[in-house]
Scaffold this active site. Structure first.
Site, PDB file in Angstrom:
ATOM      1  N   ASP A 194      49.304  48.821  27.764  1.00  0.00           N
ATOM      2  CA  ASP A 194      49.578  47.466  28.220  1.00  0.00           C
ATOM      3  C   ASP A 194      49.977  47.576  29.687  1.00  0.00           C
ATOM      4  OD1 ASP A 194      50.650  45.020  28.912  1.00  0.00           O
ATOM      5  OD2 ASP A 194      51.874  44.805  27.106  1.00  0.00           O
TER       6      ASP A 194
ATOM      7  N   SER B  26      40.439  37.680  43.193  1.00  0.00           N
ATOM      8  CA  SER B  26      39.465  36.669  42.763  1.00  0.00           C
ATOM      9  C   SER B  26      39.239  35.691  43.902  1.00  0.00           C
ATOM     10  CB  SER B  26      39.984  35.911  41.539  1.00  0.00           C
ATOM     11  OG  SER B  26      39.187  34.768  41.263  1.00  0.00           O
TER      12      SER B  26
ATOM     13  N   TYR C 236      46.615  31.212  37.356  1.00  0.00           N
ATOM     14  CA  TYR C 236      45.636  32.254  37.688  1.00  0.00           C
ATOM     15  C   TYR C 236      45.480  32.396  39.205  1.00  0.00           C
ATOM     16  CZ  TYR C 236      41.267  34.913  37.582  1.00  0.00           C
ATOM     17  OH  TYR C 236      40.303  35.871  37.763  1.00  0.00           O
TER      18      TYR C 236
ATOM     19  N   LYS D 224      46.307  35.696  41.642  1.00  0.00           N
ATOM     20  CA  LYS D 224      45.294  36.354  42.463  1.00  0.00           C
ATOM     21  C   LYS D 224      45.613  36.231  43.957  1.00  0.00           C
ATOM     22  CE  LYS D 224      42.863  37.881  39.036  1.00  0.00           C
ATOM     23  NZ  LYS D 224      42.796  39.337  38.742  1.00  0.00           N
TER      24      LYS D 224
END
Length: 251
Positions: free
Chosen positions: A64, A144, A157, A161
């Site tokens: 993990d 991203s 998200y 990023k």
């Protein structure tokens, strides 16, 4: 080959971009630690490398990436298995379903930051001492295009990023004197099993594809090729760079 005698750790290598990168690194001469939370997926990636590239080139490690003990362990396991760690590719990440900010739960926010951003901090924390001792190393972070040009409904998200991009630049500056290069890759929407998980009322796979000037989704191999270049000695003067593999999305 570009990565001969290099040892690479690639997280999230059980599928998608991580799997494509692990295979390409092996094809180019690297020994690869395939790290993934899904043990079966990691083993499948290693089996694929052994069948198509070479045996004894890759090892599967279950971990993990948001757990400090797991991260420290897979760094140590890689060194025990292959004798060094030359490349750390912090690639593991999880998506966010397109969700208005008022409907994002704290649990969702925290989990996305832990997997997508904290993991890169932990990877660097435990890999850098070994790279310093060697006098060189490469860290690659998968960010991203969402960290540069956000999309609707991806607040957690995009934040993770964007943080990855800034962390990359900070580490590149901090570690340059140690001979350690740090770069980020920003893929656009990529044709993987994860992609549909971003969809929601305000976002669809079709709508994502339509915003890419080159007219198609990225393929996992597109990101893998960028990673192989940045990890190689051919990029020896490249650090602190955010490479957009985006078909023109961020223009």
């Amino acid at each position: 080959m570009m990565l001969d005698n290099k040892t690479a750790v690639i997280t999230g290598a059980g599928s998608g971009m991580g799997r494509a990168t692990a295979r390409l690194f092996a094809e180019r001469g690297a020994r690869v630690a395939v790290v993934d939370l899904d043990d079966d997926a990691a083993i499948e990636t290693v089996s694929n490398i052994e069948d198509t590239v070479s045996e004894n080139t890759a090892v599967a490690i279950t971990a993990d990436v948001s757990d400090p003990a797991d991260v420290e362990s897979f760094i140590e396991q890689t060194i025990e298995e292959f004798g060094s760690i030359d490349i750390l590719h912090n690639n593991a990440g999880i998506p966010q379903e397109s969700t208005p900010i008022e409907d994002v739960t704290e649990q969702t926010w925290d989990r996305i930051q832990d997997v997508n951003l904290k993991s890169a901090f932990l990877g660097a924390k435990y890999a850098v001492p070994h790279m310093r001792e060697q006098g060189e190393g490469v860290i690659l972070n998968t960010a991203s295009t969402a960290g540069i040009r956000p999309r609707t409904g991806l607040s957690a998200y995009a934040a993770s990023k964007g943080g990855m991009i800034t962390l990359t630049k900070q580490l590149a500056h901090e570690l340059a004197e140690d001979g350690i290069r740090v770069n980020a890759i920003c893929p656009v929407a990529t044709d993987t099993d994860m992609l549909p998980e971003f969809a929601g009322n305000n976002l669809s796979v079709d709508s994502m594809a339509k915003t890419i000037p080159l007219g198609r989704l990225a393929k996992p191999e597109d990101t893998a090729s960028a990673a192989a270049f940045l990890a190689s000695d051919e990029a020896s003067m490249v650090t602190g760079t955010v490479l957009e593999v985006d078909g023109g999305r961020d223009i």
